[in-house]
Scaffold this motif. Structure first.
Motif, PDB file in Angstrom:
ATOM      1  N   ASP A 298       0.830  -1.206   0.000  1.00  0.00           N
ATOM      2  CA  ASP A 298       0.000   0.000   0.000  1.00  0.00           C
ATOM      3  C   ASP A 298       0.869   1.262   0.000  1.00  0.00           C
ATOM      4  OD1 ASP A 298      -2.207  -1.682   2.306  1.00  0.00           O
ATOM      5  OD2 ASP A 298      -2.307  -1.592   0.101  1.00  0.00           O
ATOM      6  N   ASN A 299       0.496   2.207  -0.849  1.00  0.00           N
ATOM      7  CA  ASN A 299       1.140   3.533  -0.889  1.00  0.00           C
ATOM      8  C   ASN A 299       2.656   3.431  -1.024  1.00  0.00           C
ATOM      9  OD1 ASN A 299      -1.397   4.881  -0.440  1.00  0.00           O
ATOM     10  ND2 ASN A 299      -1.202   4.293   1.733  1.00  0.00           N
ATOM     11  N   PHE A 300       3.097   2.525  -1.863  1.00  0.00           N
ATOM     12  CA  PHE A 300       4.546   2.317  -1.974  1.00  0.00           C
ATOM     13  C   PHE A 300       5.235   3.528  -2.582  1.00  0.00           C
ATOM     14  CE2 PHE A 300       8.211  -0.221  -1.755  1.00  0.00           C
ATOM     15  CZ  PHE A 300       8.970  -0.003  -2.895  1.00  0.00           C
ATOM     16  N   LYS A 301       4.577   4.205  -3.501  1.00  0.00           N
ATOM     17  CA  LYS A 301       5.185   5.393  -4.110  1.00  0.00           C
ATOM     18  C   LYS A 301       5.443   6.459  -3.040  1.00  0.00           C
ATOM     19  CE  LYS A 301       4.611   8.749  -7.861  1.00  0.00           C
ATOM     20  NZ  LYS A 301       4.988   9.895  -7.032  1.00  0.00           N
ATOM     21  N   GLN A 302       4.503   6.623  -2.114  1.00  0.00           N
ATOM     22  CA  GLN A 302       4.694   7.588  -1.037  1.00  0.00           C
ATOM     23  C   GLN A 302       5.868   7.196  -0.137  1.00  0.00           C
ATOM     24  OE1 GLN A 302       1.051   8.258   1.070  1.00  0.00           O
ATOM     25  NE2 GLN A 302      -0.179   8.449  -0.802  1.00  0.00           N
ATOM     26  N   ALA A 373      12.950   2.963   9.417  1.00  0.00           N
ATOM     27  CA  ALA A 373      12.863   4.419   9.371  1.00  0.00           C
ATOM     28  C   ALA A 373      11.803   4.880  10.361  1.00  0.00           C
ATOM     29  CB  ALA A 373      12.510   4.910   7.966  1.00  0.00           C
ATOM     30  N   SER A 374      12.082   5.965  11.047  1.00  0.00           N
ATOM     31  CA  SER A 374      11.129   6.498  12.011  1.00  0.00           C
ATOM     32  C   SER A 374       9.831   6.894  11.309  1.00  0.00           C
ATOM     33  CB  SER A 374      11.742   7.706  12.720  1.00  0.00           C
ATOM     34  OG  SER A 374      10.831   8.265  13.631  1.00  0.00           O
ATOM     35  N   GLU A 375       8.696   6.527  11.949  1.00  0.00           N
ATOM     36  CA  GLU A 375       7.347   6.827  11.450  1.00  0.00           C
ATOM     37  C   GLU A 375       6.988   6.023  10.208  1.00  0.00           C
ATOM     38  OE1 GLU A 375       7.389  11.502  12.950  1.00  0.00           O
ATOM     39  OE2 GLU A 375       6.805  10.997  10.902  1.00  0.00           O
ATOM     40  N   LEU A 376       7.802   5.052   9.836  1.00  0.00           N
ATOM     41  CA  LEU A 376       7.466   4.206   8.692  1.00  0.00           C
ATOM     42  C   LEU A 376       6.444   3.157   9.113  1.00  0.00           C
ATOM     43  CD1 LEU A 376       7.917   3.145   5.794  1.00  0.00           C
ATOM     44  CD2 LEU A 376       9.814   1.774   6.699  1.00  0.00           C
ATOM     45  N   HIS A 377       5.394   3.003   8.335  1.00  0.00           N
ATOM     46  CA  HIS A 377       4.382   1.977   8.570  1.00  0.00           C
ATOM     47  C   HIS A 377       4.002   1.380   7.224  1.00  0.00           C
ATOM     48  CE1 HIS A 377       1.259  -0.233  10.592  1.00  0.00           C
ATOM     49  NE2 HIS A 377       0.349   0.244   9.748  1.00  0.00           N
ATOM     50  N   VAL A 378       4.038   0.047   7.155  1.00  0.00           N
ATOM     51  CA  VAL A 378       3.815  -0.639   5.872  1.00  0.00           C
ATOM     52  C   VAL A 378       2.660  -1.610   6.027  1.00  0.00           C
ATOM     53  CG1 VAL A 378       4.831  -2.142   4.126  1.00  0.00           C
ATOM     54  CG2 VAL A 378       6.259  -0.436   5.280  1.00  0.00           C
ATOM     55  N   THR A 379       1.765  -1.593   5.048  1.00  0.00           N
ATOM     56  CA  THR A 379       0.690  -2.578   4.953  1.00  0.00           C
ATOM     57  C   THR A 379       0.644  -3.097   3.523  1.00  0.00           C
ATOM     58  OG1 THR A 379      -0.965  -0.864   4.459  1.00  0.00           O
ATOM     59  CG2 THR A 379      -0.657  -1.473   6.783  1.00  0.00           C
ATOM     60  N   LEU A 410     -11.453  -0.320  -0.906  1.00  0.00           N
ATOM     61  CA  LEU A 410     -12.114  -0.449   0.394  1.00  0.00           C
ATOM     62  C   LEU A 410     -11.252   0.070   1.549  1.00  0.00           C
ATOM     63  CD1 LEU A 410     -13.784  -3.969   0.004  1.00  0.00           C
ATOM     64  CD2 LEU A 410     -14.906  -1.735  -0.018  1.00  0.00           C
ATOM     65  N   GLY A 411     -10.079   0.619   1.233  1.00  0.00           N
ATOM     66  CA  GLY A 411      -9.261   1.237   2.279  1.00  0.00           C
ATOM     67  C   GLY A 411      -7.899   0.616   2.473  1.00  0.00           C
ATOM     68  N   ARG A 412      -7.546  -0.377   1.675  1.00  0.00           N
ATOM     69  CA  ARG A 412      -6.237  -1.032   1.710  1.00  0.00           C
ATOM     70  C   ARG A 412      -6.070  -1.889   2.998  1.00  0.00           C
ATOM     71  NH1 ARG A 412      -5.368   4.041  -0.493  1.00  0.00           N
ATOM     72  NH2 ARG A 412      -4.398   4.027  -2.570  1.00  0.00           N
ATOM     73  N   ASN A 413      -4.934  -2.559   3.063  1.00  0.00           N
ATOM     74  CA  ASN A 413      -4.597  -3.415   4.204  1.00  0.00           C
ATOM     75  C   ASN A 413      -5.703  -4.438   4.453  1.00  0.00           C
ATOM     76  OD1 ASN A 413      -3.123  -4.479   6.315  1.00  0.00           O
ATOM     77  ND2 ASN A 413      -3.965  -3.059   7.823  1.00  0.00           N
ATOM     78  N   ARG A 414      -6.098  -5.130   3.400  1.00  0.00           N
ATOM     79  CA  ARG A 414      -7.152  -6.128   3.516  1.00  0.00           C
ATOM     80  C   ARG A 414      -6.998  -7.175   2.425  1.00  0.00           C
ATOM     81  NH1 ARG A 414     -11.716  -3.819   4.553  1.00  0.00           N
ATOM     82  NH2 ARG A 414     -10.743  -1.817   5.062  1.00  0.00           N
ATOM     83  N   VAL A 415      -7.760  -8.267   2.551  1.00  0.00           N
ATOM     84  CA  VAL A 415      -7.754  -9.350   1.584  1.00  0.00           C
ATOM     85  C   VAL A 415      -9.154  -9.489   1.006  1.00  0.00           C
ATOM     86  CG1 VAL A 415      -7.371 -11.815   1.188  1.00  0.00           C
ATOM     87  CG2 VAL A 415      -5.938 -10.571   2.825  1.00  0.00           C
TER      88      VAL A 415
END
Length: 417
Positions: A298-302, A373-379, A410-415
């Motif tokens: 999710d949001n890999f470009k960001q 990295a600080s504040e990095l969150h990946v889903t 639907l908001g990402r981070n889901r299956v």
């Protein structure tokens, strides 16, 4: 170096023998002296008990200050103070410097020496340091010894004989040690020389080397292992010369590299396409279940824009590691392109696949990304399909892709299935 090894072996054995002999030479005289002291004390204690027994036969009272004064007078009258048992026929003897302070069983001094006075009562702590005097199991008094115990001429002669015996034994031990070290050292050096020559010949390319060492010790074991490795190396070299296995292995390695993604180490899209066609065909032919999951970070470009492409690459590699830990041995995991991953699951319907893929999603979300990295969150989001049509898997890929877009919407981070 081998001569030095022989010298070290000889010296080590000699030093060990000398150390053992030196310890014995220090301990033996001390043990003998302790023995003389103990024997002298026992002889004196028997004399003291006899004197007390004689006094008790003539006097009814025994114990207390008055009794201590009486026995002192009694012994003085009998010329028995200081008390000196007849030791002329016994060993060891004592000099005037070897004294005893005697008390009755209540601790009252009746034979004073040193700083002790006649009639003085010793404390409980002082009595604990004294030697008890007993008569037929009955406590009748205490004895405090002091002064040095001299050695008689007989004692000194005995110690001299002991010392000479130890010196003779030490000389014989050193001679035997030297003989053994030279004999064993020469044999050991001989074997090591043979091993060294064989190793040098092998380094020159002469692989047909053997070392003849008999026995069960470490050197013999080393020689046998050397012979075994030399034989294996010789056999391997002969096989390589007679075949093209090396070229074939290199070709297979290059083929494997061509099917791997360089960044994540996962299989690439080319490998996935090969496996997908084969597994899709088998699933249709044998009417077996087959599930396919497409995943997208999710949001890999960001992530790349905010944290740098270097962090983005680290995220891809870590996601790959997490996915590899969760998939089964029969599953096919590949990097499909960019931040996309694909998982092919044989003998699995979409509901079974949903459980596995959701575990992967949860693992990715829960991993401590702040370590990178600080504040990095990946889903990550996934779309799953188990649609089997006779179109070489095209419809399955399309449906999985549609489900992936649905998860994003639907908001990402889901299956989505």
């Amino acid at each position: 170096m081998l001569n030095s090894l022989r010298t070290k072996l000889t010296l080590s054995m000699l030093i060990t023998s000398l150390a053992a002999i030196s310890v014995m030479a220090l301990i033996t005289p001390w043990l003998l002296e302790q023995r003389f002291v103990n024997e002298a004390r026992e002889v004196h204690f028997k004399g003291f008990v006899r004197a007390i027994e004689e006094f008790r036969q003539d006097h009814q009272e025994w114990g207390g200050r008055q009794s201590a004064l009486l026995i002192n007078q009694y012994l003085s009258n009998r010329q028995a103070a200081p008390i000196r048992p007849a030791l002329s026929d016994q060993r060891p003897t004592v000099s005037n410097s070897f004294r005893f302070v005697l008390t009755d069983h209540q601790g009252f001094v009746f034979l004073p020496f040193f700083e002790y006075e006649l009639g003085q009562q010793l404390s409980a702590e002082q009595l604990q340091q004294a030697n008890p005097l007993t008569l037929d199991g009955e406590l009748v008094g205490y004895a405090l010894g002091g002064g040095e115990l001299p050695l008689t001429d007989q004692d000194k002669s005995y110690l001299l004989i002991q010392s000479r015996s130890m010196l003779i034994g030490a000389a014989a031990g050193l001679a035997v040690t030297l003989l053994l070290s030279l004999t064993m050292g020469s044999q050991l050096v001989k074997h090591l020389q043979a091993l060294t020559r064989a190793a040098i010949e092998m380094s020159k390319g002469n692989l047909n080397q053997r070392v003849q060492v008999e026995g069960k010790d470490e050197v013999a074991l080393l020689a046998r292992e050397f012979n075994r490795m030399a034989q294996e190396l010789n056999n391997t070299y002969a096989e390589l010369k007679a075949s093209n296995e090396t070229i074939k292995a290199q070709a297979e390695a290059m083929q494997e590299l061509s099917l791997r993604d360089e960044l994540t180490g996962l299989h690439n899209r080319r490998y996935f396409n090969q496996q997908f066609r084969l597994m899709h065909h088998q699933a249709i032919r044998y009417q077996d279940a087959l599930a396919l999951a497409l995943g997208d970070i999710d949001n890999f470009k960001q992530i790349n824009d905010r944290f740098s492409h270097h962090i983005g690459d680290a995220v891809l590699k870590q996601v790959a590691v997490l996915m590899q830990k969760e998939i089964r041995e029969a599953d096919v995991l590949a990097r499909y392109g960019g931040e996309e991953f694909v998982i092919l699951m044989a003998h699995t319907d979409k509901r079974q696949a949903e459980g596995l893929i959701d575990r992967i999603r949860a693992k990715v979300e829960a991993w401590p990304w702040h370590q990178l990295a600080s504040e990095l969150h990946v889903t990550i989001s996934f779309g799953i399909s188990d649609k089997l049509d006779s179109d070489l898997g095209h419809s399955m890929l399309v449906e999985a892709d549609n489900r992936l877009y649905q998860a994003k919407d639907l908001g990402r981070n889901r299956v989505c299935v």
